[in-house]
Write a protein that holds these residues in place. Sequence first.
Motif, mmCIF file in Angstrom:
data_model
loop_
_atom_site.group_PDB
_atom_site.id
_atom_site.type_symbol
_atom_site.label_atom_id
_atom_site.label_comp_id
_atom_site.label_asym_id
_atom_site.label_seq_id
_atom_site.Cartn_x
_atom_site.Cartn_y
_atom_site.Cartn_z
ATOM 1 N N ARG A 130 30.902 39.357 34.353
ATOM 2 C CA ARG A 130 31.507 39.828 35.607
ATOM 3 C C ARG A 130 32.526 40.930 35.305
ATOM 4 O O ARG A 130 32.656 41.897 36.051
ATOM 5 N N ARG A 131 33.230 40.778 34.200
ATOM 6 C CA ARG A 131 34.151 41.829 33.764
ATOM 7 C C ARG A 131 33.401 43.138 33.549
ATOM 8 O O ARG A 131 33.881 44.217 33.927
ATOM 9 N N GLU A 132 32.213 43.058 32.965
ATOM 10 C CA GLU A 132 31.447 44.273 32.693
ATOM 11 C C GLU A 132 30.901 44.907 33.971
ATOM 12 O O GLU A 132 30.715 46.124 34.030
ATOM 13 N N VAL A 133 30.634 44.105 34.992
ATOM 14 C CA VAL A 133 30.228 44.681 36.275
ATOM 15 C C VAL A 133 31.368 45.530 36.834
ATOM 16 O O VAL A 133 31.163 46.641 37.326
ATOM 17 N N MET A 134 32.603 45.011 36.720
ATOM 18 C CA MET A 134 33.767 45.777 37.192
ATOM 19 C C MET A 134 33.873 47.105 36.453
ATOM 20 O O MET A 134 34.096 48.159 37.056
ATOM 21 N N ARG A 135 33.702 47.047 35.153
ATOM 22 C CA ARG A 135 33.804 48.276 34.345
ATOM 23 C C ARG A 135 32.652 49.229 34.684
ATOM 24 O O ARG A 135 32.829 50.450 34.676
ATOM 25 N N THR A 136 31.498 48.682 34.988
ATOM 26 C CA THR A 136 30.359 49.510 35.390
ATOM 27 C C THR A 136 30.680 50.304 36.647
ATOM 28 O O THR A 136 30.275 51.460 36.796
ATOM 29 N N THR A 169 45.718 48.577 42.857
ATOM 30 C CA THR A 169 45.747 47.556 41.809
ATOM 31 C C THR A 169 45.509 46.202 42.448
ATOM 32 O O THR A 169 45.778 46.001 43.635
ATOM 33 N N THR A 170 45.011 45.273 41.647
ATOM 34 C CA THR A 170 44.777 43.935 42.176
ATOM 35 C C THR A 170 44.673 42.935 41.040
ATOM 36 O O THR A 170 44.685 43.308 39.866
ATOM 37 N N GLU A 171 44.555 41.668 41.429
ATOM 38 C CA GLU A 171 44.288 40.581 40.505
ATOM 39 C C GLU A 171 42.899 40.018 40.811
ATOM 40 O O GLU A 171 42.345 40.264 41.875
ATOM 41 N N THR A 172 42.343 39.273 39.879
ATOM 42 C CA THR A 172 41.112 38.542 40.173
ATOM 43 C C THR A 172 41.076 37.282 39.328
ATOM 44 O O THR A 172 41.573 37.265 38.198
ATOM 45 N N GLY A 173 40.514 36.222 39.899
ATOM 46 C CA GLY A 173 40.411 34.949 39.189
ATOM 47 C C GLY A 173 39.057 34.854 38.516
ATOM 48 O O GLY A 173 38.874 35.241 37.365
ATOM 49 N N ALA A 174 38.081 34.375 39.253
ATOM 50 C CA ALA A 174 36.725 34.270 38.703
ATOM 51 C C ALA A 174 36.095 35.634 38.485
ATOM 52 O O ALA A 174 35.103 35.761 37.774
ATOM 53 N N GLY A 175 36.635 36.653 39.113
ATOM 54 C CA GLY A 175 36.116 38.007 38.961
ATOM 55 C C GLY A 175 35.360 38.515 40.157
ATOM 56 O O GLY A 175 34.999 39.695 40.216
ATOM 57 N N GLN A 176 35.114 37.659 41.140
ATOM 58 C CA GLN A 176 34.356 38.096 42.308
ATOM 59 C C GLN A 176 35.132 39.117 43.138
ATOM 60 O O GLN A 176 34.571 40.108 43.610
ATOM 61 N N TRP A 177 36.436 38.879 43.337
ATOM 62 C CA TRP A 177 37.242 39.838 44.089
ATOM 63 C C TRP A 177 37.344 41.156 43.330
ATOM 64 O O TRP A 177 37.184 42.236 43.906
ATOM 65 N N GLY A 178 37.598 41.083 42.039
ATOM 66 C CA GLY A 178 37.687 42.312 41.253
ATOM 67 C C GLY A 178 36.389 43.094 41.280
ATOM 68 O O GLY A 178 36.382 44.334 41.363
ATOM 69 N N THR A 179 35.272 42.383 41.216
ATOM 70 C CA THR A 179 33.966 43.035 41.294
ATOM 71 C C THR A 179 33.783 43.711 42.641
ATOM 72 O O THR A 179 33.332 44.864 42.731
ATOM 73 N N ALA A 180 34.124 42.996 43.714
ATOM 74 C CA ALA A 180 33.979 43.552 45.059
ATOM 75 C C ALA A 180 34.855 44.781 45.249
ATOM 76 O O ALA A 180 34.413 45.801 45.788
ATOM 77 N N LEU A 181 36.105 44.696 44.798
ATOM 78 C CA LEU A 181 37.017 45.821 44.981
ATOM 79 C C LEU A 181 36.592 47.024 44.156
ATOM 80 O O LEU A 181 36.665 48.178 44.622
ATOM 81 N N SER A 182 36.129 46.787 42.923
ATOM 82 C CA SER A 182 35.678 47.916 42.095
ATOM 83 C C SER A 182 34.475 48.603 42.740
ATOM 84 O O SER A 182 34.345 49.824 42.702
#
Length: 457
Positions: free
Chosen positions: A175-181, A137-150
Amino acid sequence: MSEQNIPYKIYLSETEMPSCWYNVRADMKNKPAPLLNPGTGEAMRFDDLRPVFCDDLIKQELNNDDRYIEIPKEIRDFYKMYRPSPLVRAYCLEEKLKTPAKIYYKFEGNNTSGSHKLNSAIAQAYYAKKQGLTGVTTETGAGQWGTALSMACAYLGLDCKVFMVKVSYEQKPFRREVMRTYGASVTPSPSDTTKVGRAILEANPGTTGSLGCAISEAVEVATSTPGYRYVLGSVLNQVLLHQSVIGVETKAALDKYGVKPDIIIGCAGGGSNLGGLISPFMGEKLRGEADYRIIAVEPASCPSLTRGRFAYDFCDTGKVCPLAKMYTLGSGFIPAPNHAGGLRYHGMSPILSQLYHDGYMEACSVEQTSVFAAAEEFARVEGILPAPESSHAIKVAMDEAVKCRETGEAKTIVFGLTGTGYFDLTAYKQFNDGTMSDYIPTDEELQRGFDSLPQIG
């Protein structure tokens, strides 16, 4: 080395990629203060951190002694997909500014996640997989970290649960949709899916959230779900260790052409990009081998270094994480919803905080309208649309180059371009429409955060 012999882009070969991360703590006379158990006030030991972090990452977190730590072959092989990253001589920007300064930037946006965050994401996912875990599990601000981790978790077959700061969740849907992708679940934070999220919403109805809020929720889920651990995209010692690959590559590229920087500049939120970029240069400075002027640039709306307190504080808003000694605005501080979501954190890396406190680097804060003005000028001459976070460093690099024009000094300036801003076009639209505003917290607002700091000597 003559000017004409330095290429626009300096690339290292795969064989010149770093085989080790550099641990700057080994060269620090004053080590970062230890994490503290919020219940007992005692220093956190290996066993205390095991419910939250992966075992190998805890060892890296606590390692103050080993200067070099080998990068596992599996991680090096993954790095080869986008590393070594280019060091760019900004000839076009130099010409535009009519400056005698020589400007270089290390570009970390040449991967699908769009930023430097992938350097640590793959490392943390690798150690989680090695430990036999199911997910993280993690957090993300702008979404770059969440994208990288996903992206890293998809590569290794791990589940990934991301809590995204609510204002960024709304501002940056793509960016949220990239994570979901890449297979991650993405929840706007604070949410009603966790106890701590519900408590934050009850205390602050309508809050736009912060990284501190999202961290609290991610930690709660990690510690209450078997087979999961929490991973963090910035702040922690282990993250700055992984990001040192940026600085090690930068120095190797400069050394190849006999270039020594005078000024090194990076944006500062939690500290991962800045800490990674400056690491080998700071090591030389600490060892007395060379000297550099190092500048941390933060948003005026979230000025932890320039207006914060150097004190023990919670790393998260919900106060479920260990206490860290750092420059902080107070864990309850909710930054204004500026567009540099990756810099909207109340505290700063303990490593960078200690170095700043000891006088090895300086800091300044800038307002976001001036940041976007610099970003657009940069984009028009260098051909890269920069992320809002990186644009803080661009702004100050340009300011320093203009000073050189006025003094006639031909200083060498290096800054970190952490990633691209193609998912930040809502922010660029607001700037171009003239609807973007600046916000600087008052002393009274900051004092409310300071009043909540734990009373620890």
